[in-house]
Design a protein around this motif. Structure first.
Motif, short mmCIF file in Angstrom:
data_model
loop_
_atom_site.label_atom_id
_atom_site.label_comp_id
_atom_site.label_asym_id
_atom_site.label_seq_id
_atom_site.Cartn_x
_atom_site.Cartn_y
_atom_site.Cartn_z
N ILE A 3 0.74 -1.08 0.04
CA ILE A 3 -0.07 -0.05 -0.32
C ILE A 3 0.89 1.10 -0.02
O ILE A 3 1.91 1.38 1.03
N VAL A 4 0.53 2.15 -0.76
CA VAL A 4 1.29 3.50 -0.95
C VAL A 4 0.30 4.58 -0.24
O VAL A 4 -0.83 4.71 -0.93
N LEU A 5 0.58 5.12 0.71
CA LEU A 5 0.02 6.19 1.42
C LEU A 5 0.48 7.68 0.99
O LEU A 5 1.51 7.87 1.02
N LEU A 28 -2.53 4.24 11.14
CA LEU A 28 -3.03 3.18 10.02
C LEU A 28 -1.60 2.32 9.59
O LEU A 28 -1.45 1.14 9.64
N VAL A 29 -0.60 3.32 9.50
CA VAL A 29 0.75 2.37 9.13
C VAL A 29 1.11 1.26 10.12
O VAL A 29 1.27 0.45 9.90
N HIS A 37 1.48 -6.36 6.29
CA HIS A 37 1.20 -5.60 5.00
C HIS A 37 2.58 -4.67 4.78
O HIS A 37 3.11 -4.35 5.74
N SER A 38 2.83 -4.28 3.48
CA SER A 38 4.09 -3.65 3.15
C SER A 38 3.68 -2.29 3.01
O SER A 38 2.51 -1.83 2.10
N VAL A 39 4.14 -0.80 3.59
CA VAL A 39 3.69 0.09 3.35
C VAL A 39 4.68 1.08 3.12
O VAL A 39 5.70 1.20 3.54
#
Ligand code: UDP
Length: 358
Positions: A3-5, A28-29, A37-39
């Motif tokens: 996920i990219v924030l 959230l991170v 998950h990968s962030v």
């Protein structure tokens, strides 16, 4: 999931200028990392993530901030400065997201929403405010027709500001409980926490403190100095104790000693992070029944809800605040607003979107 924030284009993470989005992003991170998950996070230069989020990759962008929408006229057009931070963050985000599953935008602005139907990458939006701009609201209504899953909201009442959203996805918010220490004693001062700006209604809390002949401890970033000065001059000298903008750890230590938090929004508060932060420390909250606070506070259990702008009622509930058990406050947060609960809701939402793009 990868996920990219995209962070807010107003202030770096840790500056306080970005309001609740700064804390929400960190929560959230943390929740996403703990679920495995990968962030990656795209944020303004000088941004800092909390220590426990070191596993997330942080990408910096330099540029000019956007103007906050709540401080413009409802019908203002979109304006994008030269060397725009928002544009820079989106360019970087889109590039990195080519290898990711989804882009999650946390800025409240026009451009990222417009991109939703004009790029192939799934772009999702965690809408952080009520309807504060006609041009953004109209764009959401248009994009929603073809991309109904791409928008999520913090509270039902916030989503009601967008009446064309028939089945809003509501994800609440999450808090890193380890960062807040429960404090049993409830004899401390009155507290108010927030960005010091007109939509936050600080003057009503100062009214209550003044009537009780007490000081009001105020924590938060002074966004509007003229507004702060005007309130200060309207009440006897020393009624407000300006405590500054503190880190979460410093804030919770001091806030936890308070007897009650007063929350007096003048706008449709999307959520109200500071309410849950107070509850996490065991501090009950009295708030106007306006926006998110009305979905968070359990009247008579974790605090009291008061008709909007009814300062006298606000005052009368302060006088009986000791009836609220501080343990109930902490328990509500543990059961309803942990980072794990929040991240779970976000992951369910993002999966729904990703499935549409498959
Ligand atoms: N805050 C902080 N230090 C302070 C005062 C406030 O970190 O001394 C943060 C607080 O943790 C919260 C944010 O400021 O996350 C305010 O967010 P809220 O959702 O209450 O309102 P917003 O500013 O987004 O409208």
């Amino acid at each position: 999931m990868h996920i990219v924030l995209i962070s807010t284009p107003i202030g770096f993470l840790g500056s306080g200028k970005g309001g609740g989005v700064e804390l929400t992003l960190n929560s959230l991170v943390s929740g996403l990392l703990s679920l495995g998950h990968s962030v990656e996070v795209i944020a303004p230069k000088n941004s800092k993530l909390s220590k426990s989020n070191e596993k997330a990759k942080l990408h910096f962008v330099e540029g000019e901030d956007q103007i906050s929408w709540q401080h413009q006229n409802y019908n203002s057009p979109v304006s994008i400065p030269d060397n725009s931070l928002l544009v820079g963050m989106l360019e970087k985000g889109l590039d990195i997201a080519k290898k990711a599953d989804v882009l999650l935008n946390m800025s409240y602005d026009w451009l990222p929403i417009w991109m939703t139907s004009n790029v192939k990458i799934p772009i999702t939006h965690l809408i952080s405010m009520g309807s504060e701009s006609s041009v953004i609201t109209n764009l959401i209504s248009k994009v929603y027709v073809t991309h109904p899953y791409n928008f999520a909201f913090h509270s039902k009442i916030q989503a009601d500001d967008y009446p064309f959203i028939k089945k809003p996805i509501i994800i609440g918010n999450g808090f890193q409980l380890d960062n807040y220490t429960f404090q049993e004693s409830g004899n401390g001062p009155l507290a108010w926490v927030g960005r010091v700006a007109p939509e936050k209604g600080l003057e009503d809390a100062v009214y209550v403190a003044n009537k009780l002949g007490e000081k009001l401890n105020v924590w938060g970033f002074i966004e509007d100095e003229a507004y702060a000065l005007k309130i200060e001059q309207s009440f006897p000298k020393g009624t407000i104790d300006w405590m500054g903008f503190l880190s979460t750890d410093e804030l919770q230590k001091k806030l936890g000693k308070c007897r009650v938090l007063l929350n007096t929004p003048k706008w449709n508060e999307a959520y109200g992070n500071v309410i849950v932060e107070a509850l996490a420390c065991g501090v009950p909250v009295i708030a106007y029944k306006r926006g998110g606070p009305s979905e968070i506070i359990q009247h008579g259990e974790t605090g009291y809800l008061v008709d909007p702008d009814d300062k006298k009622n606000l005052l009368s509930y302060v006088e009986i605040i000791e009836k609220i058990k501080r343990k109930n406050c902490r328990e509500w947060v543990e059961q309803n607003a942990s980072t794990d609960i929040f991240a779970d809701k976000v992951v369910n939402w993002l999966n729904k979107v990703i499935n549409v793009y498959k």
